[in-house]
Design a protein around this motif. Sequence first.
Motif, short mmCIF file in Angstrom:
data_model
loop_
_atom_site.label_atom_id
_atom_site.label_comp_id
_atom_site.label_asym_id
_atom_site.label_seq_id
_atom_site.Cartn_x
_atom_site.Cartn_y
_atom_site.Cartn_z
N LEU A 72 -18.46 -4.32 -3.38
CA LEU A 72 -18.49 -2.85 -3.32
C LEU A 72 -18.95 -2.31 -1.98
N SER A 73 -19.57 -3.15 -1.16
CA SER A 73 -19.90 -2.71 0.21
C SER A 73 -18.79 -3.10 1.18
N GLY A 74 -17.92 -4.00 0.75
CA GLY A 74 -16.84 -4.48 1.60
C GLY A 74 -17.27 -5.60 2.53
N GLU A 75 -18.44 -6.22 2.25
CA GLU A 75 -18.99 -7.26 3.13
C GLU A 75 -18.95 -8.62 2.41
N LEU A 76 -17.76 -9.14 2.22
CA LEU A 76 -17.61 -10.37 1.44
C LEU A 76 -18.30 -11.57 2.09
N GLY A 77 -18.44 -11.57 3.39
CA GLY A 77 -18.98 -12.73 4.07
C GLY A 77 -20.49 -12.74 4.21
N SER A 78 -21.19 -11.74 3.67
CA SER A 78 -22.63 -11.64 3.87
C SER A 78 -23.39 -11.90 2.58
N THR A 79 -24.47 -12.71 2.65
CA THR A 79 -25.33 -12.91 1.49
C THR A 79 -26.40 -11.84 1.42
N LEU A 127 0.82 -1.21 0.00
CA LEU A 127 0.00 0.00 0.00
C LEU A 127 0.86 1.26 0.00
N LYS A 128 2.09 1.14 0.47
CA LYS A 128 2.99 2.29 0.49
C LYS A 128 3.74 2.48 -0.83
N LYS A 129 4.11 1.36 -1.48
CA LYS A 129 5.06 1.45 -2.59
C LYS A 129 4.50 1.13 -3.97
N ALA A 130 3.43 0.35 -4.05
CA ALA A 130 2.90 -0.05 -5.35
C ALA A 130 2.22 1.12 -6.05
N ASP A 131 2.10 1.02 -7.37
CA ASP A 131 1.32 2.03 -8.08
C ASP A 131 -0.08 1.52 -8.40
N ALA A 132 -0.29 0.19 -8.26
CA ALA A 132 -1.62 -0.39 -8.46
C ALA A 132 -1.70 -1.71 -7.70
N LEU A 133 -2.88 -2.00 -7.20
CA LEU A 133 -3.17 -3.28 -6.54
C LEU A 133 -4.40 -3.84 -7.23
N CYS A 134 -4.26 -5.01 -7.84
CA CYS A 134 -5.33 -5.59 -8.66
C CYS A 134 -5.74 -6.96 -8.13
N GLY A 135 -7.01 -7.24 -8.14
CA GLY A 135 -7.44 -8.58 -7.76
C GLY A 135 -8.76 -8.59 -7.03
N HIS A 136 -9.10 -9.73 -6.44
CA HIS A 136 -10.37 -9.90 -5.75
C HIS A 136 -10.33 -9.25 -4.37
N LEU A 137 -10.11 -7.96 -4.37
CA LEU A 137 -10.02 -7.20 -3.12
C LEU A 137 -11.33 -6.46 -2.88
N PRO A 138 -11.82 -6.44 -1.67
CA PRO A 138 -13.06 -5.73 -1.37
C PRO A 138 -12.82 -4.23 -1.21
N PHE A 139 -13.86 -3.47 -1.39
CA PHE A 139 -13.79 -2.04 -1.11
C PHE A 139 -13.46 -1.85 0.36
N GLY A 140 -12.59 -0.90 0.66
CA GLY A 140 -12.27 -0.58 2.05
C GLY A 140 -10.80 -0.53 2.38
N LEU A 141 -9.94 -0.98 1.47
CA LEU A 141 -8.51 -0.98 1.77
C LEU A 141 -7.96 0.43 1.98
N HIS A 142 -8.62 1.42 1.45
CA HIS A 142 -8.14 2.80 1.62
C HIS A 142 -8.16 3.23 3.09
N HIS A 143 -8.94 2.52 3.91
CA HIS A 143 -8.98 2.86 5.34
C HIS A 143 -7.69 2.45 6.06
N THR A 144 -6.89 1.61 5.43
CA THR A 144 -5.68 1.10 6.08
C THR A 144 -4.42 1.84 5.67
N THR A 145 -4.58 2.93 4.92
CA THR A 145 -3.42 3.69 4.48
C THR A 145 -3.75 5.17 4.47
N THR A 146 -2.74 6.00 4.69
CA THR A 146 -2.93 7.45 4.62
C THR A 146 -2.74 7.95 3.19
N ARG A 147 -2.33 7.07 2.33
CA ARG A 147 -2.10 7.43 0.94
C ARG A 147 -3.43 7.59 0.19
N PRO A 148 -3.56 8.57 -0.70
CA PRO A 148 -4.80 8.68 -1.48
C PRO A 148 -4.96 7.47 -2.40
#
Length: 252
Positions: A129-136, A50-71
């Motif tokens: 897109l809600s970040g709730e991967l475990g909920s139906t 999250l500090k050094k990459a220019d892109a992160l691609c894959g089956h990631l849920p919305f919400g990772l921006h909360h774990t970094t101060t980077r835009p």
Amino acid sequence: MKTSKEPLLLYVHIPKTGGTSFTQAIVEHCPKAVYYFQVADKPDLLRQTLKKADALCGHLPFGLHHTTTRPCQYVTMLRDPVDQIASFFYFKYKNKNYPDNYNPYLTFEEFLNNSYFDPEYVNVQTRFLSGELGSTSPNLNLAIRNLEQHISFAGITELYAESQFLFMKIMGWEPKVYSKINANENRPPKTELTSDMIDLILLKNASDVELYYLARQLLLKKIYALPHASREEFRLYKRNCCWQGEDELGYY
């Protein structure tokens, strides 16, 4: 090369939306791109990414921006839920390249009614897109809010050429045609699904249906708003595509 002060591109690759092909453009233009599966279960490595990459691609849920101060800048793709669910089935259970799951005897009806179907496949797009991967029963309003306020670009699988073109224009990249990858050519067309099958998919995936049509409407607004020069550029771009999507607009 991007620095830690520049936006990190987060590609929310929702499964079976054409994302493997879409990722090609990102990887080509972002030399420090990282695939999410490489760091997902490694917290320290994820933080460094999250500090050094220019892109992160894959089956990631919305919400990772909360774990970094980077835009961060989110992009994604959505797909007609009926087609997406059918693609899940034929890719996972009718694909001999995946012998662990291949099952020539499993029918589509059995797949839809099996007890494991809901927790694995229902409303997957809304979950991401809600970040709730475990909920139906994910929070649709939250997913819509994230789509409208935090996703800088959402493409549509059924408008693939339009999506690729607009995404690269928004990113400031020269539009280039990328071929589709991971497409299951053996999958029967949607017209072969019975009305009961389609109704069951729509019923179980009501949130995804609403989210999909909203995203589609937002994309079409962007297409209609293209200036004349960009429309001409897109005509030339689409001629070079080795595959064709829908001609949603009359001037295409």
